[in-house]
Scaffold this motif. Structure first.
Motif, short mmCIF file in Angstrom:
data_model
loop_
_atom_site.label_atom_id
_atom_site.label_comp_id
_atom_site.label_asym_id
_atom_site.label_seq_id
_atom_site.Cartn_x
_atom_site.Cartn_y
_atom_site.Cartn_z
N VAL A 48 6.23 -2.18 3.09
CA VAL A 48 5.74 -1.00 2.38
C VAL A 48 4.99 -1.48 1.15
O VAL A 48 5.52 -2.22 0.32
CB VAL A 48 6.91 -0.07 1.98
CG1 VAL A 48 6.39 1.11 1.19
CG2 VAL A 48 7.66 0.38 3.21
N THR A 49 3.74 -1.08 1.04
CA THR A 49 2.94 -1.47 -0.12
C THR A 49 2.69 -0.25 -0.98
O THR A 49 2.33 0.82 -0.47
CB THR A 49 1.60 -2.07 0.32
OG1 THR A 49 0.92 -1.13 1.15
CG2 THR A 49 1.80 -3.35 1.11
N PRO A 50 2.89 -0.37 -2.27
CA PRO A 50 2.62 0.78 -3.14
C PRO A 50 1.12 1.03 -3.21
O PRO A 50 0.30 0.12 -3.12
CB PRO A 50 3.17 0.35 -4.49
CG PRO A 50 3.22 -1.13 -4.45
CD PRO A 50 3.37 -1.52 -3.01
N GLY A 51 0.78 2.27 -3.32
CA GLY A 51 -0.63 2.62 -3.40
C GLY A 51 -0.80 4.13 -3.46
O GLY A 51 0.14 4.88 -3.68
N GLU A 52 -2.03 4.55 -3.24
CA GLU A 52 -2.36 5.96 -3.31
C GLU A 52 -1.87 6.67 -2.05
O GLU A 52 -2.08 6.21 -0.94
CB GLU A 52 -3.87 6.12 -3.43
CG GLU A 52 -4.34 7.55 -3.51
CD GLU A 52 -5.85 7.65 -3.57
OE1 GLU A 52 -6.35 8.75 -3.35
OE2 GLU A 52 -6.51 6.63 -3.82
N HIS A 53 -1.21 7.80 -2.21
CA HIS A 53 -0.76 8.60 -1.09
C HIS A 53 -1.92 9.49 -0.63
O HIS A 53 -2.65 10.05 -1.45
CB HIS A 53 0.43 9.48 -1.48
CG HIS A 53 1.67 8.69 -1.73
ND1 HIS A 53 2.48 8.26 -0.71
CD2 HIS A 53 2.24 8.25 -2.88
CE1 HIS A 53 3.49 7.59 -1.22
NE2 HIS A 53 3.37 7.57 -2.54
#
Length: 74
Positions: A48-53
Protein backbone atom coordinates in the motif's frame (compact mmCIF):
# COMPACT_ATOMS: atom_id res chain seq x y z
CA UNK A 1 -17.27 -16.15 -23.39
CA UNK A 2 -20.79 -16.06 -24.73
CA UNK A 3 -20.58 -19.27 -26.72
CA UNK A 4 -21.97 -21.56 -24.00
CA UNK A 5 -25.65 -20.63 -24.22
CA UNK A 6 -26.00 -20.82 -28.03
CA UNK A 7 -24.05 -24.08 -28.05
CA UNK A 8 -26.37 -25.55 -25.42
CA UNK A 9 -29.43 -24.52 -27.43
CA UNK A 10 -27.95 -26.09 -30.57
CA UNK A 11 -27.15 -29.34 -28.75
CA UNK A 12 -30.62 -29.38 -27.21
CA UNK A 13 -32.28 -28.94 -30.60
CA UNK A 14 -30.10 -31.67 -32.16
CA UNK A 15 -30.18 -34.40 -29.53
CA UNK A 16 -32.63 -33.29 -26.89
CA UNK A 17 -31.77 -32.74 -23.24
CA UNK A 18 -31.50 -36.34 -21.92
CA UNK A 19 -28.97 -37.41 -24.55
CA UNK A 20 -26.36 -34.81 -23.66
CA UNK A 21 -26.97 -34.66 -19.92
CA UNK A 22 -23.73 -36.67 -19.47
CA UNK A 23 -21.86 -33.69 -20.93
CA UNK A 24 -23.47 -31.35 -18.43
CA UNK A 25 -22.54 -33.66 -15.58
CA UNK A 26 -18.98 -34.00 -16.85
CA UNK A 27 -18.50 -30.22 -17.14
CA UNK A 28 -20.06 -29.28 -13.80
CA UNK A 29 -17.02 -30.16 -11.62
CA UNK A 30 -14.84 -27.98 -13.84
CA UNK A 31 -16.77 -24.90 -12.77
CA UNK A 32 -16.44 -25.83 -9.12
CA UNK A 33 -12.70 -26.51 -9.22
CA UNK A 34 -10.63 -23.61 -7.87
CA UNK A 35 -8.21 -23.68 -10.80
CA UNK A 36 -6.69 -20.23 -10.26
CA UNK A 37 -6.34 -20.48 -6.48
CA UNK A 38 -2.81 -21.97 -6.44
CA UNK A 39 -1.62 -19.16 -8.68
CA UNK A 40 -3.28 -16.52 -6.52
CA UNK A 41 -1.79 -17.84 -3.30
CA UNK A 42 1.75 -17.69 -4.70
CA UNK A 43 1.48 -13.97 -5.48
CA UNK A 44 3.00 -11.61 -2.98
CA UNK A 45 0.73 -8.95 -1.46
CA UNK A 46 0.66 -5.57 -3.13
CA UNK A 47 2.24 -2.89 -0.96
CA UNK A 48 0.00 0.00 0.00
CA UNK A 49 1.49 3.30 -1.07
CA UNK A 50 0.22 6.57 0.34
CA UNK A 51 -1.05 9.01 -2.21
CA UNK A 52 -4.03 10.83 -3.60
CA UNK A 53 -7.36 9.02 -3.33
CA UNK A 54 -9.43 8.93 -6.49
CA UNK A 55 -13.03 10.02 -6.46
CA UNK A 56 -15.78 7.54 -7.25
CA UNK A 57 -16.49 9.31 -10.54
CA UNK A 58 -12.86 9.00 -11.61
CA UNK A 59 -12.69 5.29 -10.72
CA UNK A 60 -15.99 4.68 -12.51
CA UNK A 61 -14.63 6.41 -15.60
CA UNK A 62 -11.62 4.12 -15.62
CA UNK A 63 -13.55 0.90 -15.00
CA UNK A 64 -16.69 1.50 -17.08
CA UNK A 65 -15.24 0.87 -20.57
CA UNK A 66 -13.86 -2.53 -19.55
CA UNK A 67 -17.01 -3.45 -17.66
CA UNK A 68 -19.20 -2.49 -20.61
CA UNK A 69 -17.01 -4.59 -22.90
CA UNK A 70 -17.51 -7.62 -20.65
CA UNK A 71 -21.22 -6.97 -20.35
CA UNK A 72 -21.67 -6.68 -24.10
CA UNK A 73 -19.58 -9.81 -24.72
CA UNK A 74 -22.05 -11.89 -22.78
Amino acid sequence: MALGAPLAVALDSLWGNPQWAWLQLACSPCSLAPSASPLAYRKSPVPVTPGEHLSFRHVLGRVAPHGMGLALAA
